[in-house]
Enzyme design. Structure first.
Site, PDB file in Angstrom:
ATOM      1  CE1 TYR A  95      25.364 103.435  51.700  1.00 42.71           C
ATOM      2  CE2 TYR A  95      27.565 103.018  52.532  1.00 42.71           C
ATOM      3  CZ  TYR A  95      26.731 103.610  51.613  1.00 42.71           C
ATOM      4  OH  TYR A  95      27.263 104.384  50.616  1.00 42.71           O
ATOM      5  CG  LEU A 140      25.635 111.073  52.464  1.00 42.84           C
ATOM      6  CD1 LEU A 140      24.358 110.287  52.720  1.00 42.84           C
ATOM      7  CD2 LEU A 140      26.834 110.138  52.524  1.00 42.84           C
ATOM      8  NE  ARG A 149      10.158  91.314  44.714  1.00 48.25           N
ATOM      9  CZ  ARG A 149       9.306  92.028  43.971  1.00 48.25           C
ATOM     10  NH1 ARG A 149       8.060  91.627  43.816  1.00 48.25           N
ATOM     11  NH2 ARG A 149       9.689  93.160  43.400  1.00 48.25           N
ATOM     12  CD  GLU A 169      26.710 113.156  46.927  1.00 44.32           C
ATOM     13  OE1 GLU A 169      27.279 113.265  48.030  1.00 44.32           O
ATOM     14  OE2 GLU A 169      25.552 112.710  46.810  1.00 44.32           O
ATOM     15  NE  ARG A 176      26.185 109.803  56.877  1.00 46.14           N
ATOM     16  CZ  ARG A 176      27.364 109.940  56.268  1.00 46.14           C
ATOM     17  NH1 ARG A 176      27.649 111.078  55.645  1.00 46.14           N
ATOM     18  NH2 ARG A 176      28.254 108.979  56.262  1.00 46.14           N
TER      19      ARG A 176
END
Ligand code: PDD
Length: 284
Positions: A35, A205, A102, A180, A54
């Protein structure tokens, strides 16, 4: 009140409430997706190129093919901002490997791409004026935190603990060093006025706001050191702060039970926030 937001899903602009995702989507079953969150200020995307780069990088790391070009995705973001009349808030992009039976190694026909907006007044949050409180927590995440994966359970648990403690963020700690925040980059200012933050690696990140703020700090003559810092160093710091697309730069005035500095937002954090906002508005 009914949600009248317009989203973009599977090739179309449509009411968010009408979006129908498959229960077999691998984002849902395996967190097999990524995301991005980009801020919107005065109706404009903030640091858009950096977030889209990114997005591309995260997708490539998971070998998920983006169904549109970066330019096309940016156009959709802009159209969503316009259709929703969004002046301040965020645009959220999620890309998953798609829907299939699945099976750990299934290869769906096409990826799932969803975009929506969220209104939020990042300029008016109480933490801007009063500073934020953070708690420290063990970093229990996986080893590829450089990928902006939707697998956010550790962050959800850390944020819940922070909220329970009356704090706004959790700083994640590994081997005594702060990696972080649960959804932000962690920075401190040492007694000699040096801005310290961890270098980019698989452990964190690579924050878009982090990159922009470091460049602005350097231009402003702030001394920088990209290195890991310990919790003890943070507790003794002159200033502490966090950066993210959804908050820009926020000063931290308390870590666990320890007040930082004089307990009020520090001058370097305030200055960097001001510089970042000028950049975001295109006035610097
Ligand atoms: N989070 N580190 C983590 C773990 C994050 O989730 C984020 C952003 C950041 C800051 O990155 P950037 O400056 O590019 O926003 C650092 C977003 C805002 C979120 O998950 O909502």
């Amino acid at each position: 009140m009914t949600d009248t937001r317009t989203a973009w899903f599977d090739g179309n602009f449509q009411p968010l409430a009408d979006v129908r995702l498959s229960p077999m989507d691998r984002g849902f079953l395996f967190a097999d997706g990524i995301y991005e969150v980009t801020a919107v200020l005065d109706g404009k995307l903030v640091d858009s190129a950096s977030h889209l780069a990114r997005l591309e990088r995260s997708a490539a790391a998971l070998e998920i093919k983006l169904p549109l070009t970066i330019a096309e995705i940016e156009q959709i973001e802009l159209e969503l901002v316009a259709r929703n009349g969004l002046t301040r808030g965020t645009v959220y992009i999620q890309l998953t490997r798609g829907a299939a039976e699945r099976d750990f190694v299934a290869e769906p026909d096409k990826p799932t791409l969803l975009l929506f907006t969220q209104a939020a007044d990042m300029l008016a949050s109480p933490a801007v004026k009063n500073g934020a409180r953070v708690i420290t927590m063990p970093d229990i995440r996986w080893g590829r935190r450089d990928i902006k994966s939707v697998m956010l359970l550790a962050q959800v648990l850390a944020k819940r603990a922070a909220k329970e403690a009356g704090a706004q963020e959790a700083w994640l700690v590994q081997d005594g060093y702060v990696t972080e925040g649960a959804s932000s980059t962690a920075l401190i200012v040492t007694a000699d006025g040096t801005l310290v933050t961890r270098p980019n690696s698989n452990a964190i990140l690579p924050g878009c706001t982090r990159a922009a703020v470091l460049a602005l700090a350097e231009r402003d003559g702030v001394r920088l050191e990209e290195r890991a810092f310990t919790v003890d160093e943070a507790l003794a710091a002159r200033e502490a702060m966090l950066t993210s697309a959804s908050t820009f730069v926020i000063s931290i005035v308390q870590i666990d039970d320890q007040q930082i500095g004089d307990g009020r937002p520090g001058p370097i954090a305030l200055r960097l926030r001001e510089l970042y906002l000028e950049m975001a508005r295109g006035t610097n």
